[in-house]
Motif scaffolding. Structure first.
Motif, PDB file in Angstrom:
ATOM      1  N   LEU A  22       4.018   9.850   3.687  1.00  0.00           N
ATOM      2  CA  LEU A  22       4.020  10.161   5.116  1.00  0.00           C
ATOM      3  C   LEU A  22       2.627  10.011   5.713  1.00  0.00           C
ATOM      4  O   LEU A  22       2.457   9.432   6.801  1.00  0.00           O
ATOM      5  CB  LEU A  22       4.545  11.576   5.345  1.00  0.00           C
ATOM      6  CG  LEU A  22       6.032  11.799   5.077  1.00  0.00           C
ATOM      7  CD1 LEU A  22       6.390  13.270   5.226  1.00  0.00           C
ATOM      8  CD2 LEU A  22       6.886  10.956   6.015  1.00  0.00           C
ATOM      9  N   GLY A  23       1.610  10.537   5.020  1.00  0.00           N
ATOM     10  CA  GLY A  23       0.253  10.403   5.527  1.00  0.00           C
ATOM     11  C   GLY A  23      -0.180   8.952   5.620  1.00  0.00           C
ATOM     12  O   GLY A  23      -0.789   8.532   6.613  1.00  0.00           O
ATOM     13  N   TYR A  24       0.135   8.167   4.597  1.00  0.00           N
ATOM     14  CA  TYR A  24      -0.224   6.744   4.603  1.00  0.00           C
ATOM     15  C   TYR A  24       0.518   6.007   5.717  1.00  0.00           C
ATOM     16  O   TYR A  24      -0.076   5.177   6.421  1.00  0.00           O
ATOM     17  CB  TYR A  24       0.110   6.128   3.246  1.00  0.00           C
ATOM     18  CG  TYR A  24      -0.368   4.700   3.089  1.00  0.00           C
ATOM     19  CD1 TYR A  24      -1.577   4.425   2.458  1.00  0.00           C
ATOM     20  CD2 TYR A  24       0.382   3.630   3.557  1.00  0.00           C
ATOM     21  CE1 TYR A  24      -2.020   3.120   2.304  1.00  0.00           C
ATOM     22  CE2 TYR A  24      -0.048   2.324   3.416  1.00  0.00           C
ATOM     23  CZ  TYR A  24      -1.255   2.063   2.786  1.00  0.00           C
ATOM     24  OH  TYR A  24      -1.691   0.770   2.653  1.00  0.00           O
ATOM     25  N   ALA A  25       1.804   6.298   5.862  1.00  0.00           N
ATOM     26  CA  ALA A  25       2.602   5.590   6.866  1.00  0.00           C
ATOM     27  C   ALA A  25       2.106   5.888   8.275  1.00  0.00           C
ATOM     28  O   ALA A  25       1.981   4.973   9.104  1.00  0.00           O
ATOM     29  CB  ALA A  25       4.074   5.985   6.720  1.00  0.00           C
ATOM     30  N   GLY A  60       0.811  -1.206   0.000  1.00  0.00           N
ATOM     31  CA  GLY A  60       0.000   0.000   0.000  1.00  0.00           C
ATOM     32  C   GLY A  60       0.846   1.258   0.000  1.00  0.00           C
ATOM     33  O   GLY A  60       0.546   2.232  -0.710  1.00  0.00           O
ATOM     34  N   CYS A  61       1.909   1.266   0.815  1.00  0.00           N
ATOM     35  CA  CYS A  61       2.840   2.399   0.831  1.00  0.00           C
ATOM     36  C   CYS A  61       3.435   2.638  -0.554  1.00  0.00           C
ATOM     37  O   CYS A  61       3.510   3.781  -1.030  1.00  0.00           O
ATOM     38  CB  CYS A  61       3.965   2.139   1.837  1.00  0.00           C
ATOM     39  SG  CYS A  61       3.575   2.581   3.533  1.00  0.00           S
ATOM     40  N   ALA A  62       3.884   1.549  -1.173  1.00  0.00           N
ATOM     41  CA  ALA A  62       4.509   1.669  -2.488  1.00  0.00           C
ATOM     42  C   ALA A  62       3.520   2.185  -3.529  1.00  0.00           C
ATOM     43  O   ALA A  62       3.861   3.012  -4.386  1.00  0.00           O
ATOM     44  CB  ALA A  62       5.064   0.314  -2.923  1.00  0.00           C
ATOM     45  N   LEU A  63       2.244   1.733  -3.448  1.00  0.00           N
ATOM     46  CA  LEU A  63       1.234   2.168  -4.415  1.00  0.00           C
ATOM     47  C   LEU A  63       0.939   3.665  -4.272  1.00  0.00           C
ATOM     48  O   LEU A  63       0.928   4.409  -5.257  1.00  0.00           O
ATOM     49  CB  LEU A  63      -0.042   1.356  -4.213  1.00  0.00           C
ATOM     50  CG  LEU A  63      -1.217   1.713  -5.140  1.00  0.00           C
ATOM     51  CD1 LEU A  63      -0.859   1.406  -6.593  1.00  0.00           C
ATOM     52  CD2 LEU A  63      -2.475   0.942  -4.733  1.00  0.00           C
TER      53      LEU A  63
END
Length: 512
Positions: free
Chosen positions: A223-226, A87-90
């Motif tokens: 950053l927001g996703y992480a 998900g982070c990579a996407l």
């Protein structure tokens, strides 16, 4: 603690080394943020810093994995961590693509939802409701998870408008999350937040005012996703409320801005998701603060909110209620100081609801006026129609009215009156109606000041036909125009025209 420190300093080292490289890549391949209307910088700056943040974070994870500590053993490629990495990579990839070639908002939104869906499938879920039906529970959990990820991704993205602002706020939030995760025994989360904080701090070295590189959408999305993913990574359903409250407080400034921006645009009649210059940092800049002072001010607010989060998890009952009350008052004061209450003023809200009630026919005045419109439509002849129209004009506090019709019998109605409707004597057909308020002198008062005068053609578009003209006069010194005067005048005009059309289209009575 050793593993946490290794994660932080290795990420810090990689970020300091890789950020200049990322900047050169952006310059070489066109990922450049040029000055513009919504920009505050005066020269082109590469927006490829997200490459360095993303690479530094995962390189530090690799270093931690090689350390062989108890915490590093938690980094096994289990289902949850694998899906979060994907998900982070996407999300990072769609942000990076936008940095090099601008994409549409809907495309980016779809990929954000896809990234949140991967986190949900991997088990990193926001579970706020616990209904008995498993299908309903799954739908609630999925919707809450997607909303949580979308909120934090766009919160970091929206506040990335000044040098060092987004990266500094995220660093303070990560520091707070490291402390709270360590206290709570969630060492995997603490280690991941430490790596994220180190990556951001190393980048901040080049991003603080005057910035030489921006993080771009790739950095803010990542950053927001992480932060969204790590905050719920080790949280159970019983801990979910606190797990969400802590990052919400830590990222209070960008989250507040994200939630209020669509509402502000909606109230002002603008598109809700089109960028503007109404964000918190823009408003502080309009108040006369320079970039550095704005960033330091918002840093101070973020630190205060982070300390509040640390305090909030260690208080109970009455103390918690008092603390939240104080925080609420402080937020209201801050919002008012920024001028956001101009969108939420009581007169504007009342006017909006009044417009809604008028359109929906909920107000008594609108319903009574509608009753007169129905009477006009049901009038048997033109005299009855004019009598009902005068009732409406009296209700609207008009003083004088005249109506001149170009036709007065049905045979001439079937012909265009502007095309030479003639009587037997060759005189154009017409009929005049007049009305005035009691006490109004139609000869002496029509030249007075403060008179509001309207001339309304009584015409229809299909088929094109002009029945005549309606003149209206209102003395504004006696009674000003109300909120709905013009709208109701137009309703009156249409009712008269419809009555004229129906009367003209009646079949002629057979001659005896």
């Amino acid at each position: 603690m050793t593993t946490i420190l290794i994660a932080f300093f290795s990420a810090l080292f990689f970020s300091v080394v890789l950020t200049p490289v990322a900047g050169r890549i952006g310059l070489a391949y066109g990922a450049i943020d040029r000055p513009g209307e919504r920009k505050v910088h005066a020269r082109p700056i590469p927006r490829s810093g997200g490459l360095a943040i993303f690479a530094s974070f995962f390189l530090s994870i690799v270093i931690v994995g090689l350390a062989g500590t108890l915490v590093s053993d938690l980094l096994e490629l289990e289902r949850k961590f694998t899906f979060l990495t994907a998900g982070c990579a996407l999300v990072f990839s769609i942000g990076l693509a936008d940095d090099f070639k601008r994409l549409g908002p809907m495309t980016k939104f779809v990929f954000q939802v896809a990234g949140a869906s991967l986190a949900y499938l991997g088990g990193a879920r926001v579970s706020l409701f616990h209904p008995d039906n498993w299908a309903v529970a799954g739908a609630f959990d999925y919707g809450s998870t997607v909303l949580w990820f979308i909120l934090l991704i766009n919160a970091v993205n929206l506040i990335d408008g000044l040098d060092g602002l987004a990266s500094g706020v995220v660093f303070f939030a990560c520091t707070m999350m490291v402390i709270l995760s360590t206290i709570g025994g969630r060492y995997l989360s603490a280690m991941l937040f430490a790596a994220l904080g180190g990556s951001v701090l190393g980048f901040l070295r080049y991003n603080f005012n005057p910035a030489s590189v921006f993080m771009g959408d790739s950095g803010s999305y990542f950053l927001g996703y992480a932060v969204a993913a790590i905050s719920v990574l080790e949280s159970t359903k019983a801990q979910m409320g606190a797990a969400l409250l802590i990052p919400v407080l830590g990222l209070g400034v960008p989250i507040f801005d994200t939630m209020l921006s669509p509402l502000r645009r909606f109230v002002r009649g603008k598109k809700m998701f089109i960028p503007d210059q109404g964000h918190v940092h823009h408003r502080l800049m309009k108040m006369g603060l320079n970039q550095r002072r704005i960033v330091l001010t918002l840093y101070g607010i973020s630190i205060l909110l982070c300390l509040s989060a640390l305090f909030a998890v260690n208080i109970r009952d009455e103390q918690a209620g008092l603390f939240m009350l104080v925080m609420g008052v402080a937020c209201v004061f801050f919002i008012r100081k920024l001028g956001y209450f101009e969108y939420l003023a009581s007169d504007k809200i009342y006017g909006w609801f009044r417009d809604i009630s008028e359109e929906a026919g909920l107000s008594r005045e609108r319903r009574s006026f509608l009753d007169i419109q129905l009477d006009i439509g049901a009038s048997e002849n033109w005299d009855a129609m004019w009598e009902n129209a005068c009732r409406a004009l009296e209700k609207l506090q008009f003083d004088f009215a005249e109506m001149k019709l170009y036709v007065h019998d049905r045979s001439s109605c079937r012909r265009d009156p502007l095309d030479g409707c003639k009587t037997d004597k060759g005189v154009a057909c017409s009929r005049d109606f007049s009305w005035k308020r009691t006490g109004f002198d139609s000869h002496g008062h029509l030249c007075r000041d403060c008179l509001f005068k309207l001339e309304l053609p009584l015409l229809i578009d299909r088929p094109s036909r002009n029945f005549g003209v309606l003149w209206l006069v209102k003395d504004l010194s006696r009674d000003p125009i109300s909120h709905y005067t013009l709208r109701r005048v137009e309703h009156l005009r249409r009712s008269i025209v419809e009555s004229l059309c129906r009367e003209c289209n009646k079949p002629e009575a057979p001659e005896p």
